[in-house]
Design an enzyme around this catalytic site. Structure first.
Site, short mmCIF file in Angstrom:
data_model
loop_
_atom_site.label_atom_id
_atom_site.label_comp_id
_atom_site.label_asym_id
_atom_site.label_seq_id
_atom_site.Cartn_x
_atom_site.Cartn_y
_atom_site.Cartn_z
N ASP A 116 -4.69 0.25 6.52
CA ASP A 116 -6.07 -0.20 6.31
C ASP A 116 -6.91 -0.16 7.59
O ASP A 116 -8.10 -0.48 7.55
CB ASP A 116 -6.09 -1.62 5.72
CG ASP A 116 -5.58 -1.64 4.28
OD1 ASP A 116 -5.48 -0.57 3.67
OD2 ASP A 116 -5.29 -2.74 3.78
N CYS A 122 -6.75 6.44 -7.98
CA CYS A 122 -7.91 6.10 -7.16
C CYS A 122 -7.96 7.05 -5.99
O CYS A 122 -7.06 7.84 -5.79
CB CYS A 122 -7.89 4.65 -6.72
SG CYS A 122 -7.07 4.35 -5.19
N ARG A 128 -17.12 -4.51 -1.26
CA ARG A 128 -15.86 -4.98 -1.85
C ARG A 128 -15.05 -5.75 -0.82
O ARG A 128 -14.30 -6.66 -1.18
CB ARG A 128 -15.02 -3.79 -2.35
CG ARG A 128 -15.60 -3.10 -3.56
CD ARG A 128 -14.63 -2.05 -4.06
NE ARG A 128 -13.27 -2.56 -3.96
CZ ARG A 128 -12.20 -1.84 -3.62
NH1 ARG A 128 -12.32 -0.56 -3.37
NH2 ARG A 128 -11.02 -2.39 -3.54
N LYS A 169 -9.22 -10.83 2.63
CA LYS A 169 -9.43 -10.38 1.25
C LYS A 169 -8.10 -10.21 0.52
O LYS A 169 -7.92 -10.67 -0.60
CB LYS A 169 -10.18 -9.04 1.24
CG LYS A 169 -10.15 -8.33 -0.10
CD LYS A 169 -10.84 -6.99 -0.08
CE LYS A 169 -10.03 -5.82 0.40
NZ LYS A 169 -9.18 -5.14 -0.59
N ASN A 170 -7.16 -9.52 1.19
CA ASN A 170 -5.93 -9.16 0.49
C ASN A 170 -4.97 -10.33 0.32
O ASN A 170 -3.95 -10.20 -0.36
CB ASN A 170 -5.25 -7.96 1.17
CG ASN A 170 -6.03 -6.68 0.89
OD1 ASN A 170 -6.90 -6.65 0.01
ND2 ASN A 170 -5.74 -5.63 1.64
N LEU A 193 6.92 0.07 -9.58
CA LEU A 193 7.77 -0.95 -8.94
C LEU A 193 7.47 -2.34 -9.48
O LEU A 193 8.36 -3.17 -9.64
CB LEU A 193 7.59 -0.95 -7.41
CG LEU A 193 7.92 0.34 -6.67
CD1 LEU A 193 7.85 0.11 -5.17
CD2 LEU A 193 9.31 0.84 -7.03
N ARG A 207 -1.19 5.99 -6.61
CA ARG A 207 -0.96 4.54 -6.63
C ARG A 207 -0.38 4.03 -7.96
O ARG A 207 -1.03 3.25 -8.68
CB ARG A 207 -2.22 3.79 -6.26
CG ARG A 207 -2.73 4.16 -4.89
CD ARG A 207 -3.90 3.35 -4.47
NE ARG A 207 -3.53 2.03 -4.03
CZ ARG A 207 -4.41 1.10 -3.69
NH1 ARG A 207 -5.68 1.34 -3.75
NH2 ARG A 207 -4.01 -0.08 -3.29
C1 EPZ Z 1 -2.14 -3.35 -0.76
O1 EPZ Z 1 -2.22 -2.40 -1.82
C2 EPZ Z 1 -3.54 -3.55 -0.27
N1 EPZ Z 1 -4.37 -4.03 -1.36
C3 EPZ Z 1 -4.10 -2.24 0.29
O2 EPZ Z 1 -5.38 -2.53 0.84
C4 EPZ Z 1 -3.18 -1.75 1.40
O3 EPZ Z 1 -3.64 -0.49 1.84
C5 EPZ Z 1 -1.75 -1.61 0.87
O4 EPZ Z 1 -1.31 -2.90 0.31
C6 EPZ Z 1 -0.75 -1.23 1.96
O5 EPZ Z 1 -0.81 -2.15 3.01
C7 EPZ Z 1 -4.39 -5.30 -1.69
O6 EPZ Z 1 -3.67 -6.14 -1.13
C8 EPZ Z 1 -5.33 -5.71 -2.76
P1 EPZ Z 1 1.46 -0.96 -1.94
P2 EPZ Z 1 -0.98 -2.16 -2.79
O7 EPZ Z 1 1.98 -1.35 -3.27
O8 EPZ Z 1 -0.26 -3.44 -2.98
C9 EPZ Z 1 3.22 3.17 -3.61
C10 EPZ Z 1 -7.67 -2.17 1.25
O9 EPZ Z 1 -8.33 -1.23 1.80
N2 EPZ Z 1 3.60 2.40 -4.83
O10 EPZ Z 1 2.06 -1.58 -0.72
O11 EPZ Z 1 -1.49 -1.45 -3.97
C11 EPZ Z 1 1.73 3.30 -3.41
O12 EPZ Z 1 1.20 4.38 -4.17
C12 EPZ Z 1 -6.54 -1.86 0.29
O13 EPZ Z 1 -7.92 -3.37 1.43
C13 EPZ Z 1 4.33 3.02 -5.83
O14 EPZ Z 1 4.69 4.21 -5.73
O15 EPZ Z 1 -0.11 -1.17 -1.89
C14 EPZ Z 1 1.62 3.49 -1.91
O16 EPZ Z 1 1.85 4.83 -1.58
C15 EPZ Z 1 -6.42 -0.42 -0.05
N3 EPZ Z 1 4.68 2.29 -6.92
C16 EPZ Z 1 2.77 2.62 -1.37
O17 EPZ Z 1 3.65 2.42 -2.47
C17 EPZ Z 1 4.32 0.98 -7.07
O18 EPZ Z 1 4.66 0.36 -8.11
C18 EPZ Z 1 2.36 1.25 -0.84
O19 EPZ Z 1 1.54 0.62 -1.79
C19 EPZ Z 1 3.58 0.36 -6.06
C20 EPZ Z 1 3.22 1.09 -4.93
#
Ligand code: EPZ
Length: 447
Positions: free
Chosen positions: A335, A144, A427, A48-49, A153, A149
């Site tokens: 995840d 969420c 989803r 999915k991701n 960045l 989130r």
């Molecule tokens: C991806 O989310 C995945 N989603 C998530 O899967 C997964 O849990 C996550 O990566 C971590 O592996 C998709 O690929 C669609 P991040 P993403 O940016 O990209 C913080 C599932 O269940 N952050 O790596 O949104 C954030 O809050 C989902 O399939 C900022 O602070 O995750 C988090 O604490 C849920 N500022 C950390 O970084 C930003 O601009 C990592 O988030 C971006 C992120």
């Protein structure tokens, strides 16, 4: 470019969605009767991701992008299809896992609130839209259940490529300089999957070189980079924490087969850990899951790769309690944290789980405790003390992975478990009822 003869070419201006019997209404529930062992085969779907990001990459070219091993049954794929269609992309999703996306002309640069609110990943259209079209407006996805989130960045990275960004009325409004985005240096203070993907896509069409430091290394990002290279992008360093992109004038169409879903694979492994039995997980890989395989083996499971399949077994003894800590790849995936915790509820002894990626990802804990689990949370760590058995209960799904953890717990609990709000499951888990039923589970959707 030669199109794959199997792939369809979309002709309509609308999303051609496959027919599905899964129509989440928000009222649907899942009924699981515990006590089964799992035996048989499950075919793992495409990730999915990765799929969601490949779909956004279609915005980078006016030629069709053909995707194979696509989890076309997922609600997230349908939701993103609607967002892309709103921007002018024709999307054809076929039941056999083939999809074609064609962004011949971008007809809108606005991803509106009523579509984005359904799925955070919509923010990934920002980079490609800006790179190809010069401007983009995307509704802020908002908070969420798994933490605040933010997308700071993503925005800082795009600014480093010359974009002007303002926030107005809940929308991110981004504009490229005249002549388009320009390459730049992006140094992330911590690892973000989505921000790495957004900037990598934007940089493919920026002028000159972009270096992303502290980039995410997830297999889905490598997969995305490989598809972009097939589309004509120049990218080096995939799978390392420094990715270098040389911008090109234009990208073209391509055909790409999506990597197997490592989180779906790991979920079914944890299911065997909990229920016992033996599953053959088809069309998947364990090299993406070393951080899960090690604690599963330590706990007492037997896991083997066999060609494109993986066999996973637990016969006999209870699993031993083990400790894990979630981290960006190649660490233990956040995840899979909820599923691993469900598995540990029946362990011999105790295990500790620390969540370091998201600040609020223990919503499954109170629900598991309602089923008889013994779990104590302190700050970002949970201690799970193994109990003799779980008992069926009525529980509430709160996010995708929390929901599936409750399904796993239901499979082993005494009696009946009713899981509310299962639209979360649709989803991200393709045909979960059919897949689990085929290996001996008693599970059905009810209203
Ligand atoms: C991806 O989310 C995945 N989603 C998530 O899967 C997964 O849990 C996550 O990566 C971590 O592996 C998709 O690929 C669609 P991040 P993403 O940016 O990209 C913080 C599932 O269940 N952050 O790596 O949104 C954030 O809050 C989902 O399939 C900022 O602070 O995750 C988090 O604490 C849920 N500022 C950390 O970084 C930003 O601009 C990592 O988030 C971006 C992120």
């Amino acid at each position: 470019m030669m199109a794959n003869p199997k792939t369809p070419t979309p002709t309509a201006d609308t999303v051609e969605l496959i027919k599905s019997d899964v129509k989440p209404s928000g009222l649907e529930k899942m009924r699981v009767v515990g006590g089964c062992r799992l035996n048989g085969k499950i075919k793992v779907s495409g990730a999915k991701n990765a799929a969601l990001k490949h779909m956004c990459a279609a915005l980078l070219t006016d030629e069709p992008l053909h995707l194979e091993n696509m989890p076309t049954g997922l609600m997230d794929v349908r939701t993103l299809s609607e967002v892309l269609n709103h921007l002018g992309v024709t999307v054809a999703l076929r039941q056999d896992g083939i999809a074609t996306l064609h962004a011949g002309t971008i007809t809108s640069h606005v991803a509106p609130y009523d579509l984005v609110r359904k799925m955070r990943a919509s923010v990934i259209v920002l980079g490609p839209l800006l790179a190809r079209h010069g401007k983009a407006e995307v509704s802020l996805p908002g908070g969420c259940t798994i933490g605040a989130r933010p997308v700071d960045l993503h925005l800082k990275g795009l600014e480093a490529l010359g974009a002007k960004i303002t926030l107005e009325g809940g929308y991110v409004k981004a504009e490229a300089p005249e002549g388009g985005l320009v390459g730049g240096e992006v140094n992330f203070p911590f690892v973000s999957v989505g921000a790495t993907e957004n900037i990598m896509m934007a940089a493919t069409l920026a002028k000159g070189e972009t270096i992303i430091r502290n980039a995410a290394r997830e297999p889905e990002i490598v997969d995305q980079g490989e598809a972009l290279i097939k589309m004509g992008a120049k990218i080096e360093g995939l799978g390392t924490s420094e990715i270098t992109i040389q911008g090109v004038e234009r990208l073209h169409g391509a055909t790409h087969s999506i990597v197997p879903d490592r989180i779906e694979t790991g979920t079914y492994m944890c299911a065997v850990g909990l229920c016992g039995g033996e599953l053959r997980l088809e069309n998947t890989r364990i090299d993406f899951l070393t951080a899960l395989i090690a604690p599963l083996k330590e706990a007492g499971m037997d896991i083997q790769q066999d060609g494109n399949d993986v066999t996973v077994k637990r016969n006999g003894a209870k699993l031993k309690g083990v400790d894990i800590m979630t981290e960006p790849y190649p660490g233990f995936p956040t995840d899979l944290q909820a599923q691993f915790m469900a598995m540990m509820t029946l362990c011999d002894g105790a295990g500790m789980i620390s969540e370091t990626v998201f600040e609020n990802r223990f919503m499954h804990v109170p629900e598991l405790c309602r089923m008889g689990a013994d779990i104590t949370v302190k700050s970002n760590s949970a201690i799970i003390r193994g109990v003799e058995k779980l008992k069926g209960a009525e529980v509430m799904a709160t996010d995708l992975r929390a929901s599936v953890a409750l399904v796993l717990a239901g499979l082993v609990a005494d009696g009946e478990t009713i899981i509310n709000r299962i639209y979360h499951l649709d989803r991200g888990y393709e045909n979960i009822v059919e897949k689990l039923t085929a290996v001996g589970a008693q599970i059905e959707r009810i209203r």
